[in-house]
Design a protein around this motif. Structure first.
Motif, PDB file in Angstrom:
ATOM      1  N   ALA A  21       0.826  -1.210   0.000  1.00 37.55           N
ATOM      2  CA  ALA A  21       0.000   0.000   0.000  1.00 37.55           C
ATOM      3  C   ALA A  21       0.860   1.260   0.000  1.00 37.55           C
ATOM      4  CB  ALA A  21      -0.913  -0.014   1.223  1.00 37.55           C
ATOM      5  N   GLY A  25       2.555   6.297  -4.464  1.00 35.15           N
ATOM      6  CA  GLY A  25       1.230   6.887  -4.293  1.00 35.15           C
ATOM      7  C   GLY A  25       1.116   7.676  -2.994  1.00 35.15           C
ATOM      8  N   TYR A 107       5.046   1.971 -13.346  1.00 36.14           N
ATOM      9  CA  TYR A 107       5.629   2.182 -12.005  1.00 36.14           C
ATOM     10  C   TYR A 107       7.138   1.918 -12.049  1.00 36.14           C
ATOM     11  CZ  TYR A 107       4.533   2.336  -6.936  1.00 36.14           C
ATOM     12  OH  TYR A 107       4.388   2.683  -5.616  1.00 36.14           O
ATOM     13  N   PHE A 223      -5.953   3.793  -5.267  1.00 29.56           N
ATOM     14  CA  PHE A 223      -4.595   3.504  -5.736  1.00 29.56           C
ATOM     15  C   PHE A 223      -3.704   3.228  -4.541  1.00 29.56           C
ATOM     16  CE2 PHE A 223      -0.301   4.834  -7.064  1.00 29.56           C
ATOM     17  CZ  PHE A 223      -0.133   3.968  -8.135  1.00 29.56           C
ATOM     18  N   SER A 224      -3.856   4.047  -3.522  1.00 32.36           N
ATOM     19  CA  SER A 224      -2.961   3.946  -2.388  1.00 32.36           C
ATOM     20  C   SER A 224      -3.130   2.628  -1.640  1.00 32.36           C
ATOM     21  CB  SER A 224      -3.199   5.121  -1.447  1.00 32.36           C
ATOM     22  OG  SER A 224      -2.229   5.116  -0.451  1.00 32.36           O
TER      23      SER A 224
END
Ligand code: PHE
Length: 448
Positions: A21, A25, A107, A223-224
């Motif tokens: 997580a 981001g 990414y 997203f996070s």
């Protein structure tokens, strides 16, 4: 089939899931979104989104994953009661796997830049100017090389498996990340200008809350927490039946939101310190500079103006970014690798090699057509696909899966769940509210 690997402890799981997580981001996305959305008002809405919308969706993934003990495709197919829904499950699972791989392919490029800037902070200490300039220049060779290096790191960890790869590295790197971040904050806070930034960050101007801000906050929350693409689902599948999912899920959400908040305490004041040092922190329209320019221009300008100390600060900062990226990228690669090892005869090593190679090829393609593909892939995956997939996962948990099996799946590790507030609220939440809210947001973003 050989017995399925598991995380060796609950803490190991929390570290790994929080590692997934907490990524670019949090440390880049969250502060910059805050900066471009009027400061503290965004922080407030983000927290509401994270706990009221992303946490329930995270729970759906964890519960499905641990119950099915499989990758996203096999898992969704497994909980479907009939053939058409099994087909739908397979399709959604494959879509999620594809999106996870595509997210990794952009990414990896960004993470490669972090590695290049990290190395530059070292070459600068030695005064190797030519090398430093090359590292900072936006060239194809540099981009390919560092993206490739980052992919190799990611593949190395994933090839080692769950406990010896993902868990071991997340448990080592996450505390390091926190220590670096807190040290940087302490340092930045002693600098002139930091207080002004702190005010922008912490004092909400509620008039700033408008629909676009709410949309952005929701996208950022999804997203996070790495939602929708099967990352949390597959991590959940490596959890033992003794673990209480609602608690672990809450821990992961808290760590993720907490680190995003702390990252804001670092980045926003740092921007204002940079202003004190003469950097231009506003763009032509008077907004705070957000995107890549913030990380690759405003902050480096700040580090430069600090003299020798600045080299150390830059080193710490880009180490922080690289670590955050790595503990997230491994979780992305695990999605297709788990699918391949469970649905084909491939070994973990073989699957990692082939899929890592494919993602590398995809990243190279993006780099070769940077102007057309880079932004496009990011929007396609994070703005549209992730919420859409999150919606579908809520539908699978709330509508497709039989409620009794769902209850049984979550009772493992939390026997009295039926009497808790969680069980009274959550099932309705994922069934009705989450899909409706996500859909509304998506429709709005398509029509606005
Ligand atoms: N959550 C990660 C971050 O904040 C990104 C991510 C998205 C990771 C999807 C895995 C899957 O950077």
């Amino acid at each position: 089939m050989a017995s399925r690997e598991q995380f060796s402890s609950r803490l190991g799981f929390v570290m790994a899931a929080a590692g997934s997580a907490v990524g670019l981001g949090n440390i880049w996305g969250f502060p910059t979104q805050t900066a471009s959305n009027g400061g503290a008002a965004f922080v407030l809405v983000y927290f509401i989104m994270a706990f009221c919308l992303a946490y329930p969706a995270l729970m759906a993934e964890l519960i499905i994953g641990r119950h099915a003990r499989a990758n996203i495709v096999t898992a969704l197919r497994g909980i479907a009661p009939n053939k058409p829904l099994r087909l739908a499950g397979t399709a959604v699972g494959l879509y999620g796997t594809l999106v996870a791989s595509l997210i990794l392919s952009f990414y990896g490029i960004v993470a490669g830049w972090m590695l290049a800037y990290l190395l530059e902070s070292i070459t600068a200490m030695f005064g190797w100017t030519g090398f430093s300039e090359w590292l900072l220049s936006f060239g194809l060779t540099r981009n390919l090389l560092f993206m490739g290096l980052f992919m190799l790191l990611t593949m190395g960890i994933i090839a080692s498996g769950i406990a010896a790869g993902i868990e071991r590295w997340s448990t080592r790197l996450m505390p390091l990340l926190l220590v670096i971040m807190v040290s940087l904050i302490v340092y930045v806070m002693t600098q002139k200008g930091a207080l002004e930034g702190l005010k922008v960050y912490l004092l909400p101007d509620l008039e700033q809350i408008h629909p676009q801000l709410i949309l952005d906050a929701m996208g950022q929350a999804f997203f996070s927490l790495s939602l929708g693409v099967g990352t949390m689902l597959v991590y959940g599948s490596y959890l033992s039946n003794e673990a209480s999912l609602p608690r672990l899920g809450a821990a992961v959400t808290l760590v993720d939101a907490g680190i995003a908040f702390i990252a804001g305490l670092l980045i926003i004041p740092a921007i204002y310190v940079a202003k004190e040092h003469g950097a231009n922190i506003f763009d032509a329209s008077g907004e705070l500079i957000a995107g890549p320019d913030l990380i690759f221009q405003v902050l480096p300008a700040l580090f430069d103006s600090m003299g020798q100390v600045g080299l150390l600060v830059a080193f710490a900062f880009f180490t922080l970014m690289s670590i955050a990226a790595l503990t997230s990228s491994i979780s992305m690669l695990e999605v297709p690798v788990a699918l391949a090892t469970e649905e084909t005869p491939a070994s973990r090593r073989q699957a990692t090699l082939v899929i890592g190679g494919l993602v590398f090829a995809c990243s190279s393609l993006i780099l070769l057509n940077f102007d057309t593909l880079f932004g496009f892939i990011i929007t396609l995956t994070t703005v549209y696909s992730q919420p859409l997939l999150g919606l579908m996962l809520c539908v699978f948990a709330g509508w497709v899966w039989h409620r009794n099996s769902l209850l049984q799946a979550i009772q493992a590790g939390h026997p009295n769940i039926e009497n808790t507030l969680f069980w009274k609220i959550w099932p309705h939440y994922v069934k009705y509210l989450c899909p409706v809210l996500i859909l509304t947001t998506l429709v709005r973003s398509l029509t606005s």
